[in-house]
Design an enzyme around this catalytic site. Structure first.
Site, mmCIF file in Angstrom:
data_model
loop_
_atom_site.group_PDB
_atom_site.id
_atom_site.type_symbol
_atom_site.label_atom_id
_atom_site.label_comp_id
_atom_site.label_asym_id
_atom_site.label_seq_id
_atom_site.Cartn_x
_atom_site.Cartn_y
_atom_site.Cartn_z
ATOM 1 N N HIS A 1 1.829 2.901 -3.334
ATOM 2 C CA HIS A 1 0.819 3.576 -4.158
ATOM 3 C C HIS A 1 1.074 5.073 -4.249
ATOM 4 O O HIS A 1 0.926 5.678 -5.309
ATOM 5 C CB HIS A 1 -0.575 3.370 -3.550
ATOM 6 C CG HIS A 1 -1.308 2.184 -4.086
ATOM 7 N ND1 HIS A 1 -1.603 2.019 -5.411
ATOM 8 C CD2 HIS A 1 -1.819 1.098 -3.456
ATOM 9 C CE1 HIS A 1 -2.266 0.892 -5.590
ATOM 10 N NE2 HIS A 1 -2.400 0.306 -4.415
ATOM 11 N N HIS B 1 -52.856 19.268 1.712
ATOM 12 C CA HIS B 1 -52.543 17.856 1.944
ATOM 13 C C HIS B 1 -53.733 17.166 2.619
ATOM 14 O O HIS B 1 -54.164 16.082 2.226
ATOM 15 C CB HIS B 1 -51.310 17.716 2.853
ATOM 16 C CG HIS B 1 -49.995 17.844 2.153
ATOM 17 N ND1 HIS B 1 -49.618 18.966 1.495
ATOM 18 C CD2 HIS B 1 -48.965 16.957 2.027
ATOM 19 C CE1 HIS B 1 -48.409 18.802 0.993
ATOM 20 N NE2 HIS B 1 -47.988 17.579 1.297
ATOM 21 N N ASP C 1 -7.010 -6.889 -4.585
ATOM 22 C CA ASP C 1 -6.808 -5.875 -5.619
ATOM 23 C C ASP C 1 -7.132 -6.397 -7.009
ATOM 24 O O ASP C 1 -7.560 -5.635 -7.879
ATOM 25 C CB ASP C 1 -5.349 -5.402 -5.614
ATOM 26 C CG ASP C 1 -5.079 -4.323 -4.581
ATOM 27 O OD1 ASP C 1 -6.053 -3.724 -4.088
ATOM 28 O OD2 ASP C 1 -3.899 -4.081 -4.280
ATOM 29 N N GLN D 1 0.816 -1.210 0.000
ATOM 30 C CA GLN D 1 0.000 0.000 0.000
ATOM 31 C C GLN D 1 0.851 1.262 0.000
ATOM 32 O O GLN D 1 0.509 2.249 -0.645
ATOM 33 C CB GLN D 1 -0.931 -0.004 1.209
ATOM 34 C CG GLN D 1 -1.968 -1.101 1.169
ATOM 35 C CD GLN D 1 -2.764 -1.096 -0.122
ATOM 36 O OE1 GLN D 1 -3.464 -0.144 -0.448
ATOM 37 N NE2 GLN D 1 -2.637 -2.167 -0.903
ATOM 38 N N GLU E 1 -9.543 1.362 5.036
ATOM 39 C CA GLU E 1 -9.962 0.878 3.717
ATOM 40 C C GLU E 1 -9.758 -0.632 3.625
ATOM 41 O O GLU E 1 -10.660 -1.372 3.227
ATOM 42 C CB GLU E 1 -9.134 1.603 2.650
ATOM 43 C CG GLU E 1 -9.410 1.152 1.238
ATOM 44 C CD GLU E 1 -8.452 1.774 0.237
ATOM 45 O OE1 GLU E 1 -8.750 1.726 -0.973
ATOM 46 O OE2 GLU E 1 -7.392 2.296 0.658
#
Length: 432
Positions: free
Chosen positions: A262, A420, A361, A259, A327
């Site tokens: 990235h 109404h 992934d 990770q 995440e």
């Protein structure tokens, strides 16, 4: 130097709170720039797209060349390595099978008052998929965004992807073909989002826009929301690993770095109940960084946002995980895996030492488009439901209306809405 937090040390709560609240989103204020780009596309259409593509992507095209021709998509398959294509096909099959299980069923029933009730699901008509271009081209994201839309029954799936200096990743085109994308356009940035939302002479507008992008893309999605739907505003990648000392520390280090590579703003955190194991993982991260091609990115991410947290017992990891609302969450070890049912906030959970997040992934099946920046507290990953609309149905017969009408009229009058109330009372005389 690795940030190491020890739950048994005074001041841990405050240090952990700082870790939870740390901001990693892009701070650049691009609102005005994006507003100008969106307005230019609204007013100038294709001409604005051509000019902005030349300006930002250094690519001169005519309006007729904005769309990628079918022949080029077919040729892209031939330019891909056979093993890469086979992997895409495998991934697509697994993603499709997983998402087909999410399809909801219409329902209808009659309640005790004789009132007909129901709900039905219908797909969005047209969806736009944003795919980053250049070096950040991810064919796996094409599959993850397009396949759920197709499973939901979306009739038109449009993809936009910038091609800086004319560079096109053939695997991205191949993935689009495999996933059933209908149209592909060589445009990116805020201008592509604006074109999807408002349409131009050569690109009909869509109803929803999904897919990740940079700060300009994220801001453009914010600005067009309401005109169209959007999936989410994606932030930097993140992973939390809860691991006991039953796994090779090299494996955990590799997962953390998967990770970190990235983005310099990505975050990787290890929580463990073993101090010696924590130190072994920290050493393994340092050693593996030396060999990574994206070393500078991963090293910056680990130094600025990475952390190792040592807890007194593995059960103590649960509230820490929920506070982080990550995440991605890996649970490794019998005690760690036992926490899975109690975890309330996580985008996706990976169970056991042989399920690195990387499997998710690409080929696991569940979607890898997931909530970031603690939004897993209230949001979920991309799914078939994101491409469906739910409509409710209601039908009263005479007896049902007579039973419900007086209460409806009373509530309408209580809210000061005379018309109404009258809409009900004019009928009650015939149904009472």
């Amino acid at each position: 130097m690795t940030v190491l937090l020890d739950q048994t040390v005074p001041g841990f709560a405050a240090a952990f709170a700082r870790l939870v609240e740390s901001r990693r989103e892009e701070q650049e204020d691009v609102r005005e720039a994006v507003r100008d780009i969106v307005a230019a596309v609204q007013q100038g259409g294709d001409a604005a797209l051509v000019a902005l593509t030349e300006r930002f992507d250094r690519l001169r095209l005519t309006a007729a060349e904005l769309r990628v021709p079918a022949g080029r998509i077919a040729a892209a398959r031939g330019a891909c390595a056979p093993e890469a294509l086979a992997a895409l096909e495998l991934a697509a099959a697994r993603i499709r099978a997983f998402h087909e299980r999410q399809l909801p069923e219409d329902a209808s029933w009659v309640d005790a008052l004789g009132v007909r009730l129901g709900l039905r699901w219908r797909p969005v008509d047209a969806v736009g998929l944003y795919v980053p271009g250049g070096t950040a081209a991810y064919p796996s994201s094409v599959l993850m965004n397009a396949i759920p839309a197709r499973v939901a029954g979306v009739r038109r799936v449009v993809m936009v992807a910038p091609t800086p200096d004319g560079a096109v990743n053939p695997l991205v085109l191949a993935a689009a073909d495999i996933a059933g994308v209908d149209e592909i356009y060589r445009i990116g940035g805020a201008q592509a989002v604006a074109a999807l939302a408002y349409g131009t002479a050569s690109l009909a507008p869509v109803d929803k826009i999904v897919g990740p992008g940079n700060a300009y893309v994220a801001e453009a999605k914010r600005q067009v929301f309401g005109r169209v739907g959007i999936d989410m505003i994606a932030g930097p990648s993140e992973i939390v690993i809860v691991a006991q000392a039953v796994v090779d520390p090299d494996w955990v280090a590799a997962d953390l770095l998967s990770q970190a590579e990235h983005d310099e703003r990505a975050q990787a955190i290890l929580i463990t109940d073993d101090r010696a194991f924590a130190e072994q993982v920290a050493g393994a991260v340092a050693a593996q960084l030396e060999r990574l091609e994206r070393r500078s990115i991963a090293a910056a991410s680990w130094a600025r946002h990475g952390a190792i947290v040592v807890v007194g017992a593995i059960e103590a990891a649960r509230p820490l995980v929920d506070a982080l609302a990550p995440e991605h969450l890996e649970l490794i070890g019998v005690g760690a895996e036992a926490l899975a049912p109690a975890i309330q906030h996580a985008g996706s959970v990976f169970l056991g030492p042989l399920t690195p997040e990387v499997i998710g992934d690409y080929v696991g099946g569940p979607n890898h488009v997931l909530p970031t920046a603690r939004t897993a507290r209230f949001a979920s990953g991309l799914a078939v439901h994101d491409f469906l609309k739910r409509t409710t149905l209601l039908g009263c017969d005479r007896a049902g209306f007579a039973a419900l009408g007086p209460a409806a009229a009373a509530l309408a009058r209580a809210e000061g809405l005379e018309a109404h109330a009258l809409a009900v009372e004019r009928r009650l005389g015939t149904c009472g």
